[in-house]
Each structure stands twice: as C-alpha cells, then as structure tokens.
Design an enzyme around this catalytic site. Structure first.
Site, PDB file in Angstrom:
ATOM      1  N   ARG A 189      -8.065 -35.321  36.884  1.00 42.75           N
ATOM      2  CA  ARG A 189      -9.396 -35.875  36.597  1.00 42.75           C
ATOM      3  C   ARG A 189     -10.011 -35.091  35.376  1.00 42.75           C
ATOM      4  NH1 ARG A 189     -12.966 -34.589  39.556  1.00 42.75           N
ATOM      5  NH2 ARG A 189     -11.884 -33.683  41.155  1.00 42.75           N
ATOM      6  N   TYR A 238      -3.976 -41.519  35.739  1.00 42.93           N
ATOM      7  CA  TYR A 238      -4.126 -40.619  36.750  1.00 42.93           C
ATOM      8  C   TYR A 238      -5.363 -41.240  37.813  1.00 42.93           C
ATOM      9  CZ  TYR A 238      -5.519 -37.159  39.956  1.00 42.93           C
ATOM     10  OH  TYR A 238      -5.799 -36.218  41.083  1.00 42.93           O
ATOM     11  N   GLY A 284      -7.664 -40.371  39.966  1.00 45.01           N
ATOM     12  CA  GLY A 284      -9.257 -40.349  39.952  1.00 45.01           C
ATOM     13  C   GLY A 284      -9.619 -40.915  38.726  1.00 45.01           C
ATOM     14  N   LYS A 344     -13.063 -43.024  42.726  1.00 44.79           N
ATOM     15  CA  LYS A 344     -13.999 -42.062  42.707  1.00 44.79           C
ATOM     16  C   LYS A 344     -15.265 -42.967  41.846  1.00 44.79           C
ATOM     17  CE  LYS A 344     -12.067 -38.568  44.215  1.00 44.79           C
ATOM     18  NZ  LYS A 344     -12.630 -37.952  45.452  1.00 44.79           N
ATOM     19  N   HIS A 357     -18.458 -37.521  49.315  1.00 47.15           N
ATOM     20  CA  HIS A 357     -17.145 -37.295  49.215  1.00 47.15           C
ATOM     21  C   HIS A 357     -17.054 -36.457  50.651  1.00 47.15           C
ATOM     22  CE1 HIS A 357     -14.333 -34.607  46.668  1.00 47.15           C
ATOM     23  NE2 HIS A 357     -13.782 -35.673  47.069  1.00 47.15           N
ATOM     24  N   SER A 401     -12.533 -31.085  45.701  1.00 50.40           N
ATOM     25  CA  SER A 401     -11.338 -31.511  45.882  1.00 50.40           C
ATOM     26  C   SER A 401     -10.427 -30.647  46.027  1.00 50.40           C
ATOM     27  CB  SER A 401     -11.213 -32.100  44.532  1.00 50.40           C
ATOM     28  OG  SER A 401     -11.985 -33.171  44.112  1.00 50.40           O
ATOM     29  N   ALA A 402      -9.170 -30.811  47.002  1.00 53.98           N
ATOM     30  CA  ALA A 402      -8.181 -30.075  47.102  1.00 53.98           C
ATOM     31  C   ALA A 402      -8.708 -28.611  47.928  1.00 53.98           C
ATOM     32  CB  ALA A 402      -7.290 -29.510  45.863  1.00 53.98           C
ATOM     33  N   CYS A 403      -9.558 -28.893  48.838  1.00 56.99           N
ATOM     34  CA  CYS A 403      -9.883 -27.885  49.892  1.00 56.99           C
ATOM     35  C   CYS A 403      -9.552 -28.267  51.136  1.00 56.99           C
ATOM     36  CB  CYS A 403     -11.154 -27.448  49.695  1.00 56.99           C
ATOM     37  SG  CYS A 403     -11.832 -26.684  48.225  1.00 56.99           S
ATOM     38  N   LYS A 433      -9.395 -31.427  52.788  1.00 57.41           N
ATOM     39  CA  LYS A 433     -10.032 -32.511  53.637  1.00 57.41           C
ATOM     40  C   LYS A 433      -9.106 -33.273  54.670  1.00 57.41           C
ATOM     41  CE  LYS A 433     -12.874 -34.876  50.619  1.00 57.41           C
ATOM     42  NZ  LYS A 433     -12.486 -33.998  49.326  1.00 57.41           N
ATOM     43  N   ASP A 466     -11.482 -38.772  52.397  1.00 59.64           N
ATOM     44  CA  ASP A 466     -12.239 -38.600  51.373  1.00 59.64           C
ATOM     45  C   ASP A 466     -13.619 -39.054  50.904  1.00 59.64           C
ATOM     46  OD1 ASP A 466     -11.817 -37.093  48.718  1.00 59.64           O
ATOM     47  OD2 ASP A 466     -11.390 -39.217  47.693  1.00 59.64           O
ATOM     48  N   SER A 507       0.143 -32.620  42.391  1.00 62.23           N
ATOM     49  CA  SER A 507       1.067 -33.862  42.625  1.00 62.23           C
ATOM     50  C   SER A 507       0.485 -34.489  43.936  1.00 62.23           C
ATOM     51  CB  SER A 507       2.447 -33.526  42.761  1.00 62.23           C
ATOM     52  OG  SER A 507       2.564 -32.345  43.719  1.00 62.23           O
ATOM     53  N   ARG A 508       0.469 -35.827  44.119  1.00 58.68           N
ATOM     54  CA  ARG A 508       0.138 -36.626  45.118  1.00 58.68           C
ATOM     55  C   ARG A 508       0.918 -37.550  45.691  1.00 58.68           C
ATOM     56  NH1 ARG A 508      -6.039 -36.074  45.531  1.00 58.68           N
ATOM     57  NH2 ARG A 508      -6.318 -34.509  43.682  1.00 58.68           N
ATOM     58  N   ASN A 553      -9.034 -24.740  63.231  1.00 58.44           N
ATOM     59  CA  ASN A 553     -10.428 -25.160  62.994  1.00 58.44           C
ATOM     60  C   ASN A 553     -10.891 -25.864  64.026  1.00 58.44           C
ATOM     61  OD1 ASN A 553     -10.154 -23.915  60.434  1.00 58.44           O
ATOM     62  ND2 ASN A 553      -9.384 -25.564  59.251  1.00 58.44           N
TER      63      ASN A 553
HETATM   64  C1  OXD Z   1     -10.388 -35.612  44.116  1.00 62.94           C
HETATM   65  C2  OXD Z   1      -9.407 -36.662  44.813  1.00 62.94           C
HETATM   66  O1  OXD Z   1     -10.053 -34.913  43.037  1.00 62.94           O
HETATM   67  O2  OXD Z   1      -9.850 -37.180  46.030  1.00 62.94           O
HETATM   68  O3  OXD Z   1     -11.363 -35.483  44.889  1.00 62.94           O
HETATM   69  O4  OXD Z   1      -8.464 -37.094  44.553  1.00 62.94           O
HETATM   70 MN    MN Z   2     -11.653 -36.023  46.431  1.00 62.77          MN
END
Ligand code: OXD
Ligand code: MN
Length: 604
Positions: free
Chosen positions: A70, A198, A200, A207, A227, A249-251, A253, A278, A367-368, A495
């Site tokens: 993004r 891309y 996002g 988003k 989010h 993002s990228a934590c 979820k 998300d 990468s996704r 967790n």
């Molecule tokens: C982000 C996603 O960037 O979910 O938050 O792709």
């Molecule tokens: Mn996200």
C-alpha cells in the site's frame, strides 16, 4: 450486457468514454468466466501455473517490483472540508482531486478490457452488508475480487434492487509510482485508484470500500467498520464466544483468526472458528449487544512466516485454488516463502535464480496469498449468518518490544476507547516506508479511517448509552522482547491462554488485579499448563512499569493533542485519570507469582 439500473449503466458509459477501452465485460462471477480469465492470464504471462500435483488450480502473479505494498503517501481522502479528513489523512479538494486523477484515466484503457465487477461486502442477504461496483482494467484484480468478495450476478441483483452502490474506478495505468493515486470521495461514495495493481490499492472492496468509505458511512448510520479479525472460541462445554481484534497490518491477525489450540486445550475440547481475518463491521442489535459480520469472503494474507508450526490451518487452505503474489518458487514449481520450511527455492519473487548467499529474502516480505474462506479448515458457517455473530470482547493489539504487558482489561468502555486511540506499533512491510519504527496506530485504523480521528473517537464513545451490553475491551501484546531481542511470549496457538482469560473475564469467572493502567491477570489467573515459560519472562510480561507508563501517558497526551480541537473531552478526561493513577504508583508493579501448580484448562 448491462443492468436494469440506469445510474449504473450511465456510470459505466461515462467511464468508458473517459478511458476508451477496446471491450467491456460485465462479470457474472461464474466458474466458466473464472476459467476463461485464468486462461487469458496464463497466455499473457500475468499468471504462472504452479505445480498441479502439489497445488492444483494454484497460480503465481509477479508484480512490478515498484508495486508491492500500500502507498499511504499517495492515498487521499477528499472531503469538501479539509478538517473533516483530519490530520490522519492526506487531503485534496474534491474537484481538484477528480481533475488530477481523471487526467490519468483519460484513454488509459485503450487496447484493454474494461471489467465491471459488481460485489457485495458481507453475506448477500445480510442487512449489515453493503454493495459496490468496481470498474477495472486488470483481470488479476477481477480474479482477486472473485475470491475476496461475493462477486457477480447475485451482487448485481441486490444492487439493482437497492438502487445504490459504492463506485470504484481502477486502472493499473502504467504502474508508474510517479503516476499513482488512491483517492476516496466519501460524500460521493466514490473511489478512484490509478497506477497500482497491489491488493490494498487495487481490490477496491477491501481497504478502500470496507474501511475508508465504510467507516464514514458507519458514522452516519450508527455502526462501526473496523480493521479487526473475528474469531469464535468454543469451550469444552460447547459455548462459543466471538472476539473482534484489531492489530496493525502484518501483526498476526490471520494467525490469531485461525489459531490452533495448544495440545492440552485440544484434548480438553477447545475449538477455534474463523469468521474473518481483517475487517469487521459491527452494529448494535435489538438485544443491545454488538453483532458483527466479516464483509469479506476470502483471505489476502501475508505469506512469509506462515508454516505448519505457526498456522497449520492457513497452510491447509493454500494447497488448492489459491492465488499467490510475489512468493518464491521451488525447483518443482511449488510456492515458497521465508519461514515455510528449509527447502531452498529455485527462483525468487521476481523470477530470478535464487542464491541463498545473497542474504536477501527469496519471497517479498509482503508477498501474499488470496484464497476463498471456504478453503479454511476452521471456517464456520456463522460467517454466512445474515445477522452476524455477537461480540463478547474487543481486543486491541500492537507490536511493541517494550512496555505494553501481555494483556490488560480496560476499566470500562471509555478507558477501552482511550486504549484503542493510543495504540502504537512497529511498522511492517505491508506499507511502503521504513519497517520497525514505532508509530501511533489508533484502533489499527491509521491508514484506513476515512475521516477525522477526533470524530471517529467520539463515534466510538457514542456507543456507550443506556440499554446496551457492550463488549469488554482488552489490550494485548504478543511481541515483548528482552534486551537481546528474544520474544518473551511464545505467541501463536499459546495466545489461546490469554483469550481464555479474556472470555472468563467477560463471564465474571477469572481473577484480575487493579493497576493504574487497567486490570491484569496475576500468574495464577492464567492457565499455563504445559507451557515452558521462564518465571522472569512471565513476571516481565505481567508487570506494570510505572515510570515507563508515566512517559507513555505524556506521549499519549501529545498524540491526542495532534487531533485537537476535535478530541472528545471524555477521552481527554480519561487520559487525565490515567496520568493521575500513574502519579500515585511507583516503580515496577509485578504480578503475584504462582503459588499453586498450574492447572488443566479450566471451563470458561
Ligand atoms: C493490510 C492488509 O495491509 O490487510 O492491512 O492487506
Ligand atoms: Mn489489513
């Protein structure tokens, strides 16, 4: 084809006049259409087929190397009044913004196909769902939208019935970062995105619609667009509690939404159900509780770090009918990314021979994978429930090496809103820019709130009114480290131990100690059965460093100040209350050590 809705047909004709496509294709969402688009993309090289034996119907897309995340600096919220977008958004005056981006769109689809993609965010028959139409010249975007939304004929039928929809116009343009904008016009329910393919930036349902436009709509209509993942935790008695959790993002979820319980919990009968990973739309129901839907129909997840050990459910959904973007490939053409296993890939994310000695990652860090929710082993049919699922707890989490304890319960809704508003986290590869820098990310919505954060916090506070049974709010931090950078908490499936305490707190069944920053578990209050955790680490995870928090309270004051004069007074009072409570406490307040051996999973 066309629709029975003149407003839609007129808009498509208007866009076609501006962009001059060679062809117009209205997407019906059918399997035959998906097959034909895949064939075309395989022919053009936009997609590469992966190993059909190990990964049937899986494909790889390689982005332009300058188009992999993004672009927050090129993302605008164009409200008529600058103040309404707030300091949290880049702003352009709407007429000027339209003129600037329309100049890029002029003639941009020459030689291309214009796809009309009707989609529904949320279960197709849900009153909480909302529809949109994305016009794009990218077949790759169509393929992603098909997995990520309810796309095609049923969505078009709802749009024709309702007569209104969010308009999203997208072109990949020349993929030139100098000619790239992501623009939002909340008052016109319109999105325009140019120059990026891309996710996002280009899958406008995600988003752009489900967060930036929807947050603005939600404020007008009395709901919340967040989010957040949504996960259902089933205890051994069969009761399911749904938790909505916001992380930047990228934590993690996706990992939390698909959590695999530790062995002892599995044996005791605990189960985890995935509703979404998300985005969460929540609305007060007739019973006063918040009911939530996941507006998406698929996952656009971060590949690196996903493995049998970290997210077995995700791996199980990626071995068929999945679309990969910017991963590496092995010699036998299987998708590969850092953390997956110890094979050495043959080609990196740009298709170049990979040399491990180079020290660079083979897969792009952002990468996704794109995959339908139905592929996920922990997916629950409740995700299709038009009424949504009732939310018991809201969790705010960040990636913080220091200070933030493993878990804290807010004293009440207002305190919880302050916790959300002052969230901070280290930046990740999901957006362009420096990685690892701590920044404030209120409610994990910094890149996604479509209006002024001050107004947004007031909207959150407004849910606390007579007759409601609001979820309890918690703060978590799975990412505490020691001075050598070692993580103190094992995270992932473990967790669940924290979620068990959270649910037990919601049911009035677990202990906690009051501290200046909220309620924390003592060591005895957590089920640590079978967990090999260093006593000093546990102590650090549950301690409150009063000196550090006093500095944090000052930093929160400065952060809130940046949103004046629109910060709700109740939030400022709450911050004052926090500062006063901290002034009265000294040193580091540690948790009570465990006095009895840890017990088997307790019923919650
Ligand atoms: C982000 C996603 O960037 O979910 O938050 O792709
Ligand atoms: Mn996200």
């Amino acid at each position: 084809m066309s629709s029975s809705l003149p407003a839609l047909d007129q808009w498509v004709a208007e866009v076609a006049r501006l962009t001059s496509p060679d062809r117009i294709h209205w997407c019906d969402g059918s399997d035959a259409e998906a097959r034909e688009l895949t064939r075309q993309m395989l022919d053009s090289g936009e997609l590469i087929a992966l190993n059909p034996d190990s990964h049937p119907d899986c494909h790889l897309h390689r982005s332009d190397p300058d188009d992999v995340a993004r672009v927050e600096h090129l993302t605008f919220v164009c409200t008529p009044q600058r103040e309404d977008a707030g300091p949290n958004n880049h702003w352009l005056e709407p007429a000027q913004a339209h003129a600037r981006i329309d100049a890029l769109f002029a003639g941009c689809m020459r030689g291309r196909t214009l796809y009309v993609v009707p989609y529904c965010m949320g279960p197709i028959d849900s009153p909480l769902a909302r529809c949109g139409v994305e016009i794009t010249d990218s077949a790759y975007v169509v393929a992603n939208m098909r997995k990520m939304t309810r796309m095609g004929a049923p969505a078009l039928a709802r749009i024709e019935r309702e007569g209104h929809f969010v308009k999203g116009l997208h072109s990949t343009g020349e993929l030139d970062p100098e000619r790239r904008y992501i623009m939002h016009f909340p008052h016109e329910l319109t999105i325009k995105s140019y120059g990026s393919g891309y996710g996002g930036n280009a899958l406008l349902g995600k988003k752009c619609h489900a967060l930036r436009i929807a947050s603005w709509q939600a404020r007008q209509e009395g709901w919340l667009a967040e989010h957040m993942l949504i996960v259902g935790i089933q205890n051994p008695q069969g009761d399911i509690h749904y938790i909505a959790a916001a992380f930047p993002s990228a934590c993690g979820k996706t990992n939390l939404a698909m959590l695999i319980p530790p062995e002892s919990y599995r044996q005791a009968g605990w189960k985890v159900w995935t509703v979404g990973d998300d985005i969460c739309w929540m609305q007060p129901g007739a019973d006063g509780r918040l009911w939530a839907i996941n507006p998406e129909a698929g996952f656009f997840g971060v590949a690196p770090g996903t493995s049998q050990g970290t997210n077995r459910n995700a791996l199980a959904m990626l071995d068929r009918d999945a679309l990969f973007t910017n991963v590496a490939v092995t010699g036998d053409n299987q998708p590969w990314w850092e953390g997956l296993d110890d094979r050495v890939p043959a080609l990196d994310w740009q298709g170049r021979p990979y040399d491990r000695a180079s020290g660079t990652p083979a897969a792009h860090p952002n990468s996704r994978f794109t995959v339908s929710m139905h592929n996920c082993p922990s997916y629950t049919d409740e995700a299709e429930n038009p009424a949504g699922v009732p939310i018991s707890a809201i969790v705010f989490g960040g990636r913080r090496r220091h200070l933030a304890p493993l878990v804290v319960e807010a004293c009440d809704w207002t305190h919880g809103v302050l916790i959300g508003a002052s969230m901070a986290s280290e930046t990740t590869a999901a957006a362009t820019g420096k990685v690892g820098v701590v920044r404030r990310d209120p409610m994990a919505m910094k890149p996604f709130c479509g209006y002024h954060f001050g107004d947004y916090w007031a909207h959150w506070l407004s849910f606390d009114r007579p007759g409601v049974t609001l979820p309890k709010i918690f703060q978590v931090n799975w990412f505490r480290r020691d001075d050598d950078g070692r993580f103190l908490w094992p995270g992932f499936g473990e967790n669940l131990r924290v979620l068990e305490w959270i649910i037990a707190r919601c049911r009035g069944q677990a202990g906690a100690r009051d501290t200046a920053i909220g309620r924390l578990p003592d060591q005895d209050d957590l089920n640590l059965d079978g967990l090999d955790l260093d006593a000093a680490d546990l102590q650090a995870l549950l301690a409150v460093d009063a000196d550090g928090w006093r500095e944090e309270a000052e930093a929160i004051a400065r952060h809130l100040d940046g949103f004046q004069p629109r910060v709700p007074p109740a939030l400022l009072h709450e911050r004052e209350r926090l500062a006063q409570a901290l002034a009265a406490s000294t040193g580091t307040v540690a948790a009570e050590p465990t006095t009895t051996p840890t017990t088997a999973p307790s019923p919650a």
